[in-house]
Design an enzyme around this catalytic site. Structure first.
Site, PDB file in Angstrom:
ATOM      1  N   ARG A 166       0.844  -1.197   0.000  1.00  9.96           N
ATOM      2  CA  ARG A 166       0.000   0.000   0.000  1.00  9.96           C
ATOM      3  C   ARG A 166       0.881   1.249   0.000  1.00  9.96           C
ATOM      4  O   ARG A 166       1.508   1.569   1.008  1.00  9.96           O
ATOM      5  CB  ARG A 166      -0.934   0.030   1.205  1.00  9.96           C
ATOM      6  CG  ARG A 166      -1.769   1.316   1.251  1.00  9.96           C
ATOM      7  CD  ARG A 166      -2.972   1.235   2.178  1.00  9.96           C
ATOM      8  NE  ARG A 166      -2.625   1.141   3.583  1.00  9.96           N
ATOM      9  CZ  ARG A 166      -3.505   1.276   4.581  1.00  9.96           C
ATOM     10  NH1 ARG A 166      -4.791   1.491   4.298  1.00  9.96           N
ATOM     11  NH2 ARG A 166      -3.125   1.158   5.835  1.00  9.96           N
ATOM     12  N   ASP A 446      -3.961   3.220  14.393  1.00  9.90           N
ATOM     13  CA  ASP A 446      -3.126   3.813  13.352  1.00  9.90           C
ATOM     14  C   ASP A 446      -3.651   5.219  13.070  1.00  9.90           C
ATOM     15  O   ASP A 446      -4.509   5.729  13.793  1.00  9.90           O
ATOM     16  CB  ASP A 446      -3.063   2.936  12.100  1.00  9.90           C
ATOM     17  CG  ASP A 446      -4.409   2.803  11.387  1.00  9.90           C
ATOM     18  OD1 ASP A 446      -5.363   3.535  11.734  1.00  9.90           O
ATOM     19  OD2 ASP A 446      -4.515   1.972  10.469  1.00  9.90           O
TER      20      ASP A 446
END
Length: 549
Positions: A166, A446
């Protein structure tokens, strides 16, 4: 930091270790420079389009399914063939690419796929970004290794998860690298370096260059990725469609264009993913001026309610109609080693979440910790009759524009406000120290979850939201709670440890973002200059250069 000025208009203002220099070899630098120059203008136009779209929403125009693309939605087209090693994706694990031990553990976890992350779970320091590239190259070549301070040796098992990568989103820049005097797109930097250095090697090993695409807001951004892929393949002589990608639907606007996003990437795309935390954040951000859409505590915004339930159903139906994977979202829980009862409750939450996803028609799911792979796999093993359930067309689903905007019911509580402050502050302090994936309260947080924390506070303050006990949330209340949380942390850490931490800076940044007049779009943009400054100061300190020099 040292700098390197190249003849072709490239300047690298960062330390180049021997391994980093191998990644930034002349061919790779030329390749990413070519992509940046080719697509820089379009990327900026699309970011301007985002701003115009936000202005429309702020003026009262809510999103709709585009009338001009009705033919795409009604058409009978399907996406390209899915590679054999991506047919079964029932459990995917994610984690920061720059953490060598985490990369090895994720590849060894027993998951079908490991998504190596340069985005939400990684703080974008130069070291983490470049070490991530080194780690993935070494993992592909099976020469990655790590020895802990205690002497424990980590190395790859014979069988490992399929690798996907990603890159960072279109809105971010890599400011250590200037092309013609301007920072390079972080998306192109992350994607381009990995693709150039590893694509052919991956193909020779029987797999391929596979990616996850974050933060897309519309079909035009998907089209840009399509063109980046096509040009990249052409430049190094690979057949069209070699690259494969899964798109994260983690923005509320993208949910209105899922067919269109698949269509734009039809030669490359293998599926869509329910990026639940960023999706919640985007709902708050896009509708920040709408008092009727103020959300309750994060803890009660679950995937089986309101706009989230509708988005899940529409995503599964859309993907399966187009012969693509519909991937489930993240289980943020982590094993609790010192409390068996609490651990069993956490695992039960994971099981229930994954059972919901199987029933909804998902073909696979995400976990954040190797300890959750087994339970997620058990649930999908029980629920799937083959490698996936693309055959489950969910023809019972009928989702309207109104359904995609349905606010889940629930209360706003003082406890929810305190939790947002606590989690957001602790995460931001760790992020400023270079840690992008942080265990807090037995959950793996996160940047996406931290975004929810500060966005909810901003929205609650703006609309003077009332708690379940009747208290109005305002700036004064927030600042008092923030100060109390800072003092609690100082007491827990001790004065010396606190003084060495980044909590003072994190507290100021968190306060500024939560109380700003205009909503700050991404904390990763707001806080990036401070991260660069801290990294620069640390580099000088470790190299023996005083701050006065």
């Amino acid at each position: 930091m040292s700098g390197l000025v190249l003849e072709n208009g490239v300047k690298i203002s960062a330390t180049l270790t021997p391994s980093f220099a191998e990644i930034l070899n002349p061919g790779a630098v030329e390749f990413v420079s070519l992509l940046e120059r080719a697509f820089r203008g379009r990327r900026r136009e699309l970011l301007a389009l985002r701003r115009r779209k936000q202005e429309e929403i702020d003026s009262g125009i809510l999103p709709r399914f585009p009338l001009e693309t009705e033919g795409i939605r009604k058409g009978n087209w399907t996406v390209g063939e899915i590679p054999n090693d991506l047919l079964d994706r029932r459990v995917e694990i994610t984690g920061p690419a720059g953490d060598t031990k985490m990369v090895i553990n994720a590849l060894n976890s027993g998951a079908n796929v490991y998504m190596a992350d340069f985005e939400d779970s990684q703080s974008p320091t130069w070291h983490a970004t470049m070490q991530g590239q080194v780690n993935l190259r070494d993992a592909i070549n099976r020469r990655i290794g790590y020895t802990s301070p205690e002497g424990k040796i980590y190395k790859l098992n014979e069988k490992t998860a399929v690798l996907m990568v990603r890159p960072r989103g279109w809105h971010l820049e890599e400011k250590h690298v200037l092309i013609d005097g301007e920072p390079i797109s972080a998306s192109i930097f992350d994607f381009g370096l990995f693709f150039f250095n590893n694509a052919r090697n991956l193909i020779e090993k029987g797999t391929g260059p596979y990616f996850y695409l974050p933060k897309l807001e519309n079909r035009f951004e998907a089209r840009l990725w399509n063109d980046v892929f096509s040009k990249s393949e052409s430049e190094i002589g690979l057949p069209n469609g070699t690259i494969k990608a899964t798109v994260l639907i983690e923005n509320i606007l993208a949910a209105f264009e899922m067919d269109e996003i698949l269509y734009e990437l039809r030669n490359y795309v293998t599926g869509l993913n329910c990026g639940r935390w960023d999706y919640i954040f985007s709902f708050i951000k896009k509708f920040k001026n709408y008092p009727e859409l103020v959300l309750p505590d994060r803890a009660v915004i679950t995937m089986d309610r309101g706009f989230l339930a509708s988005y899940v159903s529409l995503l599964v139906k859309t993907c399966h109609r187009r012969k693509a994977h519909a991937m489930g979202g993240m289980a943020a829980q982590i094993p609790i080693k010192n409390d068996q009862e609490a651990n069993l409750k956490a695992l039960q939450k994971v099981r229930e979440d994954k059972e919901r996803e199987v029933r909804a028609g998902h073909d696979g799911t995400w976990v954040a910790h190797p300890g959750l792979v087994e339970i997620a796999k058990q649930v999908f093993d029980e629920g799937l009759q083959g490698p996936n359930q693309i055959h489950n067309l969910r023809e019972d689903v009928q989702v309207t524009e109104r359904d995609l905007l349905a606010k889940p019911q629930g209360e706003i509580t003082e406890e929810g406000l305190r939790l947002n402050i606590s989690v957001g502050l602790q995460y931001l302090e760790a992020w400023l120290r270079g840690k992008g994936s942080v265990p807090i309260n037995n959950l793996m947080e996160d940047s996406a979850t931290a975004e929810i924390c500060r966005a909810q506070i901003w929205q609650w303050i703006k609309h003077r939201a009332s708690t379940s006990t009747g208290k109005i949330i305002d700036v004064k209340m927030f600042k008092e709670m923030l100060s109390q949380e800072v003092e609690r942390i100082k007491k827990a850490l001790g004065v010396e440890a606190f003084s060495k931490s980044k909590f003072k800076l994190a507290s100021q940044l968190f306060e500024d973002m939560s109380t700003a007049k205009d909503f700050p779009e991404f904390l990763t943009i707001v806080c990036y200059p401070d991260l660069l400054r801290l990294e620069y100061e640390e580099s000088r300190r470790t190299s023996g250069i005083s701050s006065e020099e």
